[in-house]
Write a protein that holds these residues in place. Sequence first.
Motif, mmCIF file in Angstrom:
data_model
loop_
_atom_site.group_PDB
_atom_site.id
_atom_site.type_symbol
_atom_site.label_atom_id
_atom_site.label_comp_id
_atom_site.label_asym_id
_atom_site.label_seq_id
_atom_site.Cartn_x
_atom_site.Cartn_y
_atom_site.Cartn_z
ATOM 1 N N LEU A 75 0.818 -1.321 -0.027
ATOM 2 C CA LEU A 75 -0.007 -0.044 -0.031
ATOM 3 C C LEU A 75 0.934 1.178 0.145
ATOM 4 O O LEU A 75 0.446 2.257 -0.672
ATOM 5 N N ALA A 76 1.684 1.275 0.693
ATOM 6 C CA ALA A 76 3.011 2.406 0.776
ATOM 7 C C ALA A 76 3.512 2.769 -0.743
ATOM 8 O O ALA A 76 3.381 3.720 -1.123
ATOM 9 N N GLY A 77 3.830 1.477 -1.717
ATOM 10 C CA GLY A 77 4.100 1.812 -2.892
ATOM 11 C C GLY A 77 2.869 2.254 -3.971
ATOM 12 O O GLY A 77 3.216 3.066 -4.594
ATOM 13 N N VAL A 78 1.702 1.766 -3.667
ATOM 14 C CA VAL A 78 0.552 2.017 -4.565
ATOM 15 C C VAL A 78 0.119 3.506 -4.354
ATOM 16 O O VAL A 78 -0.305 4.060 -5.309
ATOM 17 N N HIS A 79 0.300 3.670 -3.130
ATOM 18 C CA HIS A 79 -0.171 5.224 -2.787
ATOM 19 C C HIS A 79 0.941 6.152 -2.687
ATOM 20 O O HIS A 79 0.655 7.488 -2.394
ATOM 21 N N TYR A 80 2.042 6.054 -3.112
ATOM 22 C CA TYR A 80 3.094 6.611 -2.949
ATOM 23 C C TYR A 80 2.953 7.922 -3.970
ATOM 24 O O TYR A 80 2.737 7.725 -5.005
ATOM 25 N N ASP A 81 3.461 9.343 -3.545
ATOM 26 C CA ASP A 81 3.486 10.295 -4.017
ATOM 27 C C ASP A 81 4.607 10.354 -4.790
ATOM 28 O O ASP A 81 5.724 10.837 -4.455
ATOM 29 N N ALA A 91 9.660 13.330 -14.254
ATOM 30 C CA ALA A 91 9.925 12.940 -15.561
ATOM 31 C C ALA A 91 8.682 11.642 -15.570
ATOM 32 O O ALA A 91 8.317 11.390 -16.575
ATOM 33 N N ILE A 92 8.500 10.942 -14.592
ATOM 34 C CA ILE A 92 7.431 9.995 -14.693
ATOM 35 C C ILE A 92 6.122 10.437 -14.788
ATOM 36 O O ILE A 92 5.452 10.162 -15.607
ATOM 37 N N ASN A 93 5.742 11.350 -13.956
ATOM 38 C CA ASN A 93 4.260 11.813 -13.916
ATOM 39 C C ASN A 93 4.044 12.582 -15.204
ATOM 40 O O ASN A 93 2.731 12.722 -15.936
ATOM 41 N N ASP A 144 10.573 -5.010 0.916
ATOM 42 C CA ASP A 144 11.122 -4.004 0.321
ATOM 43 C C ASP A 144 10.684 -4.060 -1.328
ATOM 44 O O ASP A 144 10.302 -3.229 -2.082
ATOM 45 N N ALA A 145 10.837 -5.455 -1.640
ATOM 46 C CA ALA A 145 10.294 -5.778 -2.897
ATOM 47 C C ALA A 145 8.858 -5.363 -3.189
ATOM 48 O O ALA A 145 8.437 -4.787 -4.138
ATOM 49 N N GLY A 150 5.120 -2.210 -5.748
ATOM 50 C CA GLY A 150 3.803 -1.337 -5.487
ATOM 51 C C GLY A 150 3.963 -0.102 -6.292
ATOM 52 O O GLY A 150 2.876 0.357 -6.838
ATOM 53 N N ILE A 151 5.109 0.565 -6.342
ATOM 54 C CA ILE A 151 5.155 1.811 -7.194
ATOM 55 C C ILE A 151 5.174 1.540 -8.531
ATOM 56 O O ILE A 151 4.358 2.475 -9.227
ATOM 57 N N ILE A 152 5.671 0.316 -8.886
ATOM 58 C CA ILE A 152 5.391 0.087 -10.565
ATOM 59 C C ILE A 152 3.873 -0.323 -10.697
ATOM 60 O O ILE A 152 3.466 0.081 -11.758
ATOM 61 N N GLY A 153 3.666 -0.927 -9.736
ATOM 62 C CA GLY A 153 1.953 -1.207 -10.016
ATOM 63 C C GLY A 153 0.943 -0.073 -10.106
ATOM 64 O O GLY A 153 0.291 0.016 -10.698
ATOM 65 N N GLN A 154 1.580 0.914 -9.332
ATOM 66 C CA GLN A 154 0.763 2.275 -9.254
ATOM 67 C C GLN A 154 0.565 2.813 -10.699
ATOM 68 O O GLN A 154 -0.476 3.454 -11.221
#
Length: 343
Positions: A75-81, A91-93, A144-145, A150-154
């Motif tokens: 969840l920390a990754g999926v909702h990471y700002d 660059a990503i956004n 950590d993985a 999660g960030i990639i999934g976001q």
Amino acid sequence: MSHARVRTAALDGWAGLLADKSSTAMSLPSPAYRRDPVPSGNPMPTAANSMPLVDFVRFSEDVVRQTRDVAIPWLAGVHYDLASLGPIGTAINSAGKVGTALRRMVDYFALLQDCTDIRLEREDDMASVSYRILDPDIWPRHHDAMFSLGIIGQIIRRGTRGAWEKVEFAFEAESHEMRGDIGKVLRASCTFGADSNQIRFPAQMLDLALPPTQGPQADLRQLSNEMVAQRRNTSLVERLAQVVYRDLNTQGIEQERIAREIGMSSRTMRRKLAEEGSSFQQVLDECRMRQAVFEFRTRPDLSIAQIALRLGYAEHSNFTRAFHRWSGASPQAWRANLASTAH
């Protein structure tokens, strides 16, 4: 690799998820690491804006161990700002498609975290992003993985508008090591005991449009310059070790090929390594031995001969002699002692 670092921005967003877990007395790492405002200039990790990677990994493991909630890192990754990543987040956004955003994440990830192999690949009708910390001394590193994927999934979810069919995951860890039902958390098929952590999805998702965002445009040239500067400031021994760790178990370690990848002739590489008091063979031997200990720890089902093959030895007797010279003990004795201390 003992000095691998990660931007303290990686801690952003965790506090809110831990707020409901107050009974566990769980908190973020030392405030000394929280000196990193949202970066707007040089994105390179420094002593003031980064922390030891081993400390962040240990923190993510402790979160799950103490809260008994395996979903928190995901969840920390999926909702990471992503704005917390400064120019890299910009660059990503500002990318127009999922594939472009993922490519920028992968291309500039070294500015956020050291000693990590992260790749975007496409094979036939499937694409994947794989993530693996290269330092074999950092283990366990299961959650950590979860955070990184999660960030990639976001990013993928932004393009699919939440659709999640046909997405698959693989993890280095075994299922029982991750302390929960990961498949239920991810709502996807999962496999375990892999060589890398990975999210796989239909390649057509790479072409999906991302919702437009307001804000500055990315300065990709500046980010590329920062990547060049970082490589220039990293010792050749360290750069070589990262390539060796990356390629062990997957392809032959060839001096000529690696020298070309690093950007020099093999003769120049040998000379520069000598200037740093090392050699290609010394770096290779050290990486193999440390990776061997990692294999003992994480793959108890493999024989010594199988591990020797994974490390690039044609004969396991050569591996046995090399390991004994390095450690003063045979691989069998070292593994037996490791197993006894683990229990």
